[in-house]
Each structure stands twice: as C-alpha cells, then as structure tokens.
Scaffold this active site. Structure first.
Site, PDB file in Angstrom:
ATOM      1  N   ARG A  25      93.450 -15.394 -35.850  1.00  0.00           N
ATOM      2  CA  ARG A  25      92.177 -16.095 -36.045  1.00  0.00           C
ATOM      3  C   ARG A  25      92.380 -17.604 -36.209  1.00  0.00           C
ATOM      4  NH1 ARG A  25      87.505 -13.307 -38.049  1.00  0.00           N
ATOM      5  NH2 ARG A  25      87.466 -11.299 -37.023  1.00  0.00           N
ATOM      6  N   ARG A  29      85.825 -20.604 -37.744  1.00  0.00           N
ATOM      7  CA  ARG A  29      84.917 -21.431 -38.535  1.00  0.00           C
ATOM      8  C   ARG A  29      85.577 -22.382 -39.528  1.00  0.00           C
ATOM      9  NH1 ARG A  29      81.135 -16.358 -39.850  1.00  0.00           N
ATOM     10  NH2 ARG A  29      83.249 -15.594 -40.121  1.00  0.00           N
ATOM     11  N   ARG A  38      79.919 -23.911 -32.186  1.00  0.00           N
ATOM     12  CA  ARG A  38      79.086 -22.792 -32.649  1.00  0.00           C
ATOM     13  C   ARG A  38      77.648 -23.216 -32.960  1.00  0.00           C
ATOM     14  NH1 ARG A  38      77.471 -18.929 -33.640  1.00  0.00           N
ATOM     15  NH2 ARG A  38      78.241 -17.621 -35.330  1.00  0.00           N
ATOM     16  N   ASP A  74      86.798 -11.217 -28.653  1.00  0.00           N
ATOM     17  CA  ASP A  74      86.645 -10.357 -29.828  1.00  0.00           C
ATOM     18  C   ASP A  74      87.010  -8.939 -29.429  1.00  0.00           C
ATOM     19  OD1 ASP A  74      85.300 -10.545 -32.726  1.00  0.00           O
ATOM     20  OD2 ASP A  74      84.949  -8.572 -31.861  1.00  0.00           O
ATOM     21  N   TYR A 150      84.230   0.998 -35.621  1.00  0.00           N
ATOM     22  CA  TYR A 150      82.992   0.207 -35.477  1.00  0.00           C
ATOM     23  C   TYR A 150      81.933   0.984 -34.700  1.00  0.00           C
ATOM     24  CZ  TYR A 150      85.198  -3.996 -37.325  1.00  0.00           C
ATOM     25  OH  TYR A 150      85.812  -4.895 -38.147  1.00  0.00           O
TER      26      TYR A 150
HETATM   27  O1  CP3 Z   1      92.596 -15.081 -33.381  1.00  0.00           O
HETATM   28  C1  CP3 Z   1      91.860 -15.800 -32.698  1.00  0.00           C
HETATM   29  O2  CP3 Z   1      91.755 -17.043 -32.899  1.00  0.00           O
HETATM   30  C2  CP3 Z   1      91.139 -15.224 -31.506  1.00  0.00           C
HETATM   31  C3  CP3 Z   1      89.814 -14.816 -31.732  1.00  0.00           C
HETATM   32  C4  CP3 Z   1      89.455 -13.494 -32.380  1.00  0.00           C
HETATM   33  C5  CP3 Z   1      88.139 -13.238 -32.838  1.00  0.00           C
HETATM   34  N1  CP3 Z   1      88.076 -11.936 -33.217  1.00  0.00           N
HETATM   35  C6  CP3 Z   1      87.019 -14.180 -32.821  1.00  0.00           C
HETATM   36  C7  CP3 Z   1      85.981 -14.020 -33.855  1.00  0.00           C
HETATM   37  C8  CP3 Z   1      90.199 -12.330 -32.589  1.00  0.00           C
HETATM   38  C9  CP3 Z   1      91.670 -12.060 -32.325  1.00  0.00           C
HETATM   39  C10 CP3 Z   1      89.314 -11.352 -33.108  1.00  0.00           C
HETATM   40  C11 CP3 Z   1      89.710  -9.963 -33.396  1.00  0.00           C
HETATM   41  C12 CP3 Z   1      88.841  -9.128 -34.224  1.00  0.00           C
HETATM   42  N2  CP3 Z   1      87.483  -9.047 -34.209  1.00  0.00           N
HETATM   43  C13 CP3 Z   1      89.308  -8.164 -35.118  1.00  0.00           C
HETATM   44  C14 CP3 Z   1      90.750  -7.836 -35.359  1.00  0.00           C
HETATM   45  C15 CP3 Z   1      91.420  -8.847 -36.193  1.00  0.00           C
HETATM   46  C16 CP3 Z   1      91.104  -8.778 -37.643  1.00  0.00           C
HETATM   47  O3  CP3 Z   1      90.638  -9.810 -38.164  1.00  0.00           O
HETATM   48  O4  CP3 Z   1      91.353  -7.733 -38.240  1.00  0.00           O
HETATM   49  C17 CP3 Z   1      88.198  -7.544 -35.706  1.00  0.00           C
HETATM   50  C18 CP3 Z   1      88.222  -6.453 -36.756  1.00  0.00           C
HETATM   51  C19 CP3 Z   1      87.041  -8.105 -35.092  1.00  0.00           C
HETATM   52  C20 CP3 Z   1      85.624  -7.727 -35.325  1.00  0.00           C
HETATM   53  C21 CP3 Z   1      84.868  -8.848 -35.878  1.00  0.00           C
HETATM   54  N3  CP3 Z   1      84.533  -9.992 -35.177  1.00  0.00           N
HETATM   55  C22 CP3 Z   1      84.332  -8.975 -37.177  1.00  0.00           C
HETATM   56  C23 CP3 Z   1      84.500  -7.955 -38.288  1.00  0.00           C
HETATM   57  C24 CP3 Z   1      83.653 -10.198 -37.223  1.00  0.00           C
HETATM   58  C25 CP3 Z   1      82.784 -10.734 -38.319  1.00  0.00           C
HETATM   59  C26 CP3 Z   1      83.553 -11.215 -39.469  1.00  0.00           C
HETATM   60  C27 CP3 Z   1      83.115 -12.584 -39.869  1.00  0.00           C
HETATM   61  O5  CP3 Z   1      84.011 -13.354 -40.226  1.00  0.00           O
HETATM   62  O6  CP3 Z   1      81.912 -12.881 -39.817  1.00  0.00           O
HETATM   63  C28 CP3 Z   1      83.835 -10.840 -35.982  1.00  0.00           C
HETATM   64  C29 CP3 Z   1      83.338 -12.166 -35.604  1.00  0.00           C
HETATM   65  C30 CP3 Z   1      84.347 -13.127 -35.086  1.00  0.00           C
HETATM   66  N4  CP3 Z   1      85.238 -12.900 -34.087  1.00  0.00           N
HETATM   67  C31 CP3 Z   1      84.502 -14.456 -35.514  1.00  0.00           C
HETATM   68  C32 CP3 Z   1      85.506 -15.023 -34.741  1.00  0.00           C
HETATM   69  C33 CP3 Z   1      86.058 -16.422 -34.772  1.00  0.00           C
HETATM   70  C34 CP3 Z   1      83.653 -15.077 -36.622  1.00  0.00           C
HETATM   71  C35 CP3 Z   1      83.175 -16.442 -36.371  1.00  0.00           C
HETATM   72  C36 CP3 Z   1      81.846 -16.667 -35.730  1.00  0.00           C
HETATM   73  O7  CP3 Z   1      80.876 -15.935 -35.955  1.00  0.00           O
HETATM   74  O8  CP3 Z   1      81.800 -17.691 -35.029  1.00  0.00           O
END
Ligand code: CP3
Length: 347
Positions: A25, A29, A38, A74, A150
């Site tokens: 990640r 943000r 964003r 994602d 999910y």
């Molecule tokens: O690592 C990186 O920089 C690449 C981008 C990336 C995102 N999601 C972008 C994202 C990666 C590798 C993921 C993987 C991901 N997504 C996982 C596995 C990794 C982990 O953290 O365990 C999971 C479980 C998800 C599912 C997911 N996506 C959730 C639960 C959320 C919401 C959580 C939150 O912080 O609100 C997301 C949203 C998400 N995916 C964001 C980002 C940067 C949040 C930021 C936004 O809304 O702009």
C-alpha cells in the site's frame, strides 16, 4: 529514478548490495499527491484509467526511492466482471452488491475474458513498464480465500461468520466458489505477467482467521492453483498473509518463492519455520511508523539483525501502510534499510 535489480535478485535469493525495500500500500491516502488525484477520481475510476493508475503507481517510487513499484489496483476488481457489483462506500470499505451465498449464486457468476474485461489493468502495466525505466513492477491479485470472504460477506468482516458458516454447513458451495475463483484469479495473474509484471504478489490477507486443518482442506488446493500458474512463468511469486504463524508450513506447500511475514513473530523465527529455501518479505509493524525516529530505527535494525544478511530478505511492513502515516518516516525507513544493510549483507 534509481534503477536497481536488488528486489528481483533477493526474490531469487541471490546476494544483493543492500536489502531491497518497498511497502505494501505504498500508494494511497497517506500521500498528498494521491489525495490530490482522489479529489477528482474515485478509487475505481483511478484503477480503470490506465494513465492515472500508472501515475499513482509512480508516486511512491519518486517520493520514497523504493526498490519496486506495485501496480495500483485492488484485489476486488475481478468482482466487477464476475457481475457481483463493487462499490467503495465512504468510511465503510468495499461493498459487494450481490453477495454469493448459494450454489445458484456461484453458478450465476459471469465468466469473463481477462484481456477485455480487465484490460485496463494490463494497459496500466504496459504503460508502467515503459515509464518505470527499469524499476521492477509487481503485479498482484487476491488469493481465492480472501476474495471469497468479501464475496460471501458482502464486504469487510471481523469474524468471517458467513464465510465459515458456508464452509462448515454447505462445503460443496464453498468449494465450488473457490474452484471458480482459482480459475479466474490464475488467468488474471497470468495476464498481468504477460503484460509485463516482473513479479507478482498473492494477497491472502485474512487467511489467518483459519486453523491449519481448515486451511489444508478449504484453501491450500485453490491457492496452489493460482500460485503455480504464476510460478510456471518463472517470475518471483510472493505469497502473503497475516496472522499466519501456524499456517506458514502449509502456505509454503501451497507455493510461492517468497513468503510474507507479519510482525506477530520475529523474522528469524518465521524464516526458520519456512526454511531457508524460500525468500521472506517483512516484517515491520505498520504502527511503528507513527513513533519517533529513534524507535523506528531500533525496530528496523532489529529486523535486519534477525535476517543476518542472509540472501533472500525483502524489507517491507507486515501489512499495508496505514492511512495517516507520516511520509517522512516512511522515507526514513528506506534510508535506514540502505545504510544498515550496506554494512551487514553477506557477500
Ligand atoms: O499497495 C499498493 O500501493 C497498491 C494498491 C492496492 C490497493 N489495494 C489500493 C487501495 C493494493 C495492493 C490493494 C490490495 C487490497 N485491497 C487488499 C490486500 C492487501 C491488504 O491490505 O490486506 C485488500 C484486503 C483490499 C480490499 C480493500 N480495498 C479494502 C478493505 C479497502 C478499504 C480500506 C480502506 O482503507 O478504506 C480498499 C480500498 C483501497 N484499495 C484503498 C487503496 C489505496 C483505499 C484508499 C482510497 O479509497 O482511495
């Protein structure tokens, strides 16, 4: 932009000049550059516009000088062409419009063609391979279990009660869903490699909620399919999970040339359990990044000490960067890893 091959070398357990470092990640943000984008686009819009996804992928590479880029996407994107509906509700995380609960629901999931239905991901990869000028690019997908959780729960979950109830009450439905996902996710990962991803990570973020016996029965065969599909193409494959202390031997059996380690066990203990015939990635607690630099330094050095300069360690957090993490502290970790490991890696 510094070009280094030390990330790919460490994945192959070759010796390196300094321990490679990147962050799960690393785009997101906590960075002002990301928040600016964003303001104009939703998360899904960013992912679906290859030029913007590529730009966001590059932000941490420029700002931090990390040794690898991870594609901005994602793990839930494949849910869209499966026809289940995906939204990121403010403050709630992902919401799946039509969760899967019955065999009928599994059968109603659409088949799709990765290159056309998720082509925007492969387009972003192709743009990035040009733009990154040699910095290695990591592609990724969710592991079948974490994606299934999910799809079954309809969103994020703490107890995974619907998932486990399906597993224990109607195992044939759970197996059918995992079978379908293992095919879809294998195809997706293979397409990313063909488009130019030089390594891939399979995120089984929530698998630590299971016992070893349940992992072996309900998860291992399906994760293995996805991991082996990627390994067959001879790229490094990182197999990641959290809360996996008791699962590591089984995760190794499922596959991956690199195993992820979270912070719940010391890196040397984890590596010993896995065996030195695999590389490891980890394992700083993301919360440490909110501490004073002196404390961060102690923790970073502790991890590098435990790795003993052995070839095959990739420095990372034990899980993704948290939302309000100070960027300067993340950059400081990169510098600490470089400085300390330059003196301590084994020749
Ligand atoms: O690592 C990186 O920089 C690449 C981008 C990336 C995102 N999601 C972008 C994202 C990666 C590798 C993921 C993987 C991901 N997504 C996982 C596995 C990794 C982990 O953290 O365990 C999971 C479980 C998800 C599912 C997911 N996506 C959730 C639960 C959320 C919401 C959580 C939150 O912080 O609100 C997301 C949203 C998400 N995916 C964001 C980002 C940067 C949040 C930021 C936004 O809304 O702009």
């Amino acid at each position: 932009m510094e070009i280094s091959q030390r990330f790919l070398q460490a994945c192959r357990r070759e010796s390196v000049d300094t321990t490679p470092v990147w962050f799960m990640r690393q785009a997101g943000r906590y960075m002002a550059e990301y928040r600016a984008i964003r303001e104009k686009y939703s998360l899904i819009e960013i992912c679906q516009h290859p030029e913007i996804a590529a730009e966001v992928t590059m932000q941490p590479v420029r700002a931090l000088g990390v040794d690898a880029a991870i594609l901005f996407a994602d793990i839930l994107l494949p849910v869209i062409p499966l026809g289940l509906g995906l939204e990121f509700a403010k403050g709630e995380g992902p919401v799946i419009g039509s969760p899967v609960r019955t065999l009928g629901d599994v059968r109603a999931m659409k088949s799709f063609d990765t290159e056309s239905d998720l082509g925007y991901v492969m387009d972003a990869i192709r743009i990035l391979r040009q733009a990154l000028g040699g910095v290695p690019l990591i592609g990724f997908c969710g592991a079948p279990f974490t994606v299934a959780s999910y799809i079954i729960e309809g969103g994020s979950s703490r107890e995974f009660l619907k998932t486990k109830t399906m597993m224990y009450s109607v195992p044939e439905v759970f197996h059918a869903l995992m079978e379908k996902l293992s095919v879809v996710l294998s195809d997706y990962l293979v397409a990313q490699i063909h488009a130019g991803a030089q390594a891939v990570q399979v995120f089984d973020s929530w698998v630590g909620t299971l016992s070893p016996a349940d992992y072996e029965t309900f998860v291992l065969p399906y994760s293995r399919k996805v991991l082996q599909a990627a390994e067959a193409l001879n790229v490094p494959v990182i197999h990641f999970g959290t809360n996996t202390t008791t699962l590591l031997p089984l995760m190794k059996r499922a596959g991956g040339s690199v195993l992820g380690l979270d912070w719940r066990l010391p890196l040397d203990d984890g590596w010993k359990i896995i065996g030195y015939d695999r590389a490891v990635q980890g394992n700083l607690d993301p919360a440490i990044l909110f501490s004073p630099l002196s404390e961060i330094k102690t923790r970073v050095h502790d991890i590098l000490h435990r790795a003993e300069g052995r070839p095959g360690h990739i420095f990372n957090l034990g899980h993704g960067i948290l939302q309000h993490t100070p960027v300067d502290n993340v950059k400081a970790v990169v510098d600490m890893v470089r400085e300390f490991s330059a003196e301590n890696v084994r020749a």
